[in-house]
Structure formats: structure tokens, C-alpha cells
Write a protein that holds these residues in place. Sequence first.
Motif, PDB file in Angstrom:
ATOM      1  N   ALA A 112      -7.346  -2.410   3.043  1.00 14.22           N
ATOM      2  CA  ALA A 112      -6.363  -3.331   3.538  1.00 14.22           C
ATOM      3  C   ALA A 112      -6.650  -4.837   3.509  1.00 14.22           C
ATOM      4  N   GLU A 113      -8.073  -5.229   3.754  1.00 16.24           N
ATOM      5  CA  GLU A 113      -8.561  -6.379   4.025  1.00 16.24           C
ATOM      6  C   GLU A 113      -9.491  -6.908   3.013  1.00 16.24           C
ATOM      7  N   PHE A 114      -9.151  -8.010   2.211  1.00 21.43           N
ATOM      8  CA  PHE A 114     -10.109  -8.350   1.263  1.00 21.43           C
ATOM      9  C   PHE A 114      -9.482  -9.887   0.992  1.00 21.43           C
ATOM     10  N   PHE A 134      -0.058  -6.754   0.750  1.00 25.24           N
ATOM     11  CA  PHE A 134      -1.161  -6.684   1.753  1.00 25.24           C
ATOM     12  C   PHE A 134      -1.319  -7.670   2.639  1.00 25.24           C
ATOM     13  N   PRO A 135      -0.461  -7.310   3.800  1.00 27.21           N
ATOM     14  CA  PRO A 135      -0.568  -8.480   4.834  1.00 27.21           C
ATOM     15  C   PRO A 135      -1.665  -8.688   5.704  1.00 27.21           C
ATOM     16  N   ALA A 136      -2.677  -7.807   5.433  1.00 23.15           N
ATOM     17  CA  ALA A 136      -4.054  -8.134   6.256  1.00 23.15           C
ATOM     18  C   ALA A 136      -4.919  -8.675   5.367  1.00 23.15           C
ATOM     19  N   ALA A 137      -4.797  -8.797   4.018  1.00 25.00           N
ATOM     20  CA  ALA A 137      -5.435  -9.558   3.142  1.00 25.00           C
ATOM     21  C   ALA A 137      -5.479 -10.967   3.208  1.00 25.00           C
ATOM     22  N   ALA A 158       5.902 -20.089   3.720  1.00 20.28           N
ATOM     23  CA  ALA A 158       6.334 -19.247   4.565  1.00 20.28           C
ATOM     24  C   ALA A 158       5.236 -18.164   4.714  1.00 20.28           C
ATOM     25  N   GLN A 159       4.592 -17.957   3.859  1.00 22.62           N
ATOM     26  CA  GLN A 159       3.550 -16.568   3.695  1.00 22.62           C
ATOM     27  C   GLN A 159       2.478 -16.950   4.632  1.00 22.62           C
ATOM     28  N   GLY A 160       2.078 -16.371   5.716  1.00 14.72           N
ATOM     29  CA  GLY A 160       0.821 -16.696   6.341  1.00 14.72           C
ATOM     30  C   GLY A 160      -0.578 -16.413   5.796  1.00 14.72           C
ATOM     31  N   ASN A 161      -0.664 -15.410   4.764  1.00 13.70           N
ATOM     32  CA  ASN A 161      -1.872 -14.935   4.299  1.00 13.70           C
ATOM     33  C   ASN A 161      -1.951 -15.375   3.022  1.00 13.70           C
ATOM     34  N   CYS A 162      -1.154 -16.401   2.721  1.00 13.17           N
ATOM     35  CA  CYS A 162      -1.298 -17.184   1.138  1.00 13.17           C
ATOM     36  C   CYS A 162      -1.175 -18.472   1.284  1.00 13.17           C
ATOM     37  N   ARG A 163      -2.106 -19.207   0.651  1.00 16.50           N
ATOM     38  CA  ARG A 163      -2.147 -20.667   0.418  1.00 16.50           C
ATOM     39  C   ARG A 163      -2.591 -21.001  -1.027  1.00 16.50           C
TER      40      ARG A 163
END
Length: 240
Positions: A112-114, A134-137, A158-163
Motif C-alpha cells: 500500500a505504501e511506496f 493507492f491513497p496511502a502511497a 485536489a489529490q492529497g497524495n499527488c503533486r
Amino acid sequence: MATLLVAASIYLAARWGDWRPSWLGAGLVQGLLAASIGRWLGLARWWWWLNLLFVPALLLASGAALPSWVFLAGFVLLLLINWNSAVEGVPLYLSGARCREQLLTLLAERGAEFRFVDLGCGPAGTLLYLARRFPAAQFVGVETAPLTFAIAWLRCLAQGNCRVRYQSLWRTDLSAFEVVYCFLSPAPMAALWDKARAQMKPGSWLLSNSFEVPGVPAERVIDLHDWRQSRLLLWRMGGD
């Protein structure tokens, strides 16, 4: 292909009959054929509209008294989108739906996390697709074509895990990521491999859409079975 079919039909009609289509009518038929062929080839939906309207728009513009600044604006727009092609020898390639599906399957193997980076993320379609699943990645895209970067940056707000960063792939520290993905061109692959070997940690992945590292066989090769005969190539760092 669509243009050749329409041209052949017009030629035969003129030779054996009295039917004479207008240029705009012929352009619309060409657009319909091109859009249909694009759908048959599995192109993204926005390509259907581009194929449908390109020739009719070209014919309409050719007969219009357009001011000179329109052509300058068109040139600047293309430059802002294709800046990487002129500066780094890397055209704007868009990852297809089948590539995204295979990336989804591969990334599931890492848990899940990477941390994932897309080198030359374009308008961030692939980046967002994966980040939402993959919201935890953590997902990062780097892009240097100004307009393409602006589109990608806005889409990812608006996507917290993406920049998305306005940054060259050569200035990106690959040691911060477990998965590095790229869809570049043959030109930079040897240099990218040297950079990956120097910076990426053992066990991390370098993934390339279609383009090989010269003289370095990939550990895994996945055929995407699309119209481009694309492949997804994977190298595991520290595997030798």
C-alpha cells in the motif's frame, strides 16, 4: 488512411459519375472515417474528437481571413506543449489505458505504501489514475513543458497524495522513490540508466514504457497488446 480512402472515392466518383462533393463535405467524411479508425485502434476518447474535427477545421481556416497573430498564437501554443521535444529530445507521449492497468497490477506487488515518480508526467493522467487507487502511497510528477505542467499541476491540486513539480528529470533525486516510471524516447535512456544506478536504492524499480536501456536486458517485459505494440519494461535496482 482516411484521407486516402476519401481521395480515392472522390477520384472514382469524378471519373465514373457526376457526383462532386464540396471540400467541407469531403472533410467531414474524412473526419468521421479518421475518428472511426482511431476508435478501432484503441486511441483515447479525446483523440476521436481530434481526428473528427482536424481536417474540417483546417479547411474552414484555409478560406478564412485570419489575422497574422492567430498563426503566431498557434505556434506559441505548440511550443509550450512540446517544449521537451525541442530541448531534451523527448516528445509528449501519453500512456494508454492498458499501460495504466499493468502499472496498477505491478504496483500492487509493492503493497500500500511506496513513493512513485513519473519522469515527464505530461498532463498527469497516469499519475492521477494511480494516485486515486493507492491513497496511502505518494506520487510525484515532474514536467518542464510550461503549458503541460500547468495543466498537470492544476489537475493534481485536489489529490492529497499527488503533486507535480516544474523540474527536469535530470534534476530529480531518484533516491527518494521506490518506483520510477518514464515514457521518454530512445535518446535519453542510456543516461537515465546511469542516473538510476547511481541514485536508486536496491530493490527499487525503474519502469519504462516501450523504450529499452541499450545493452541492459529488462528483468521483466510485459506486452501491452495495443496498436503501438508497446511494452512495459522493468529493471530492479541492485539485482545484479
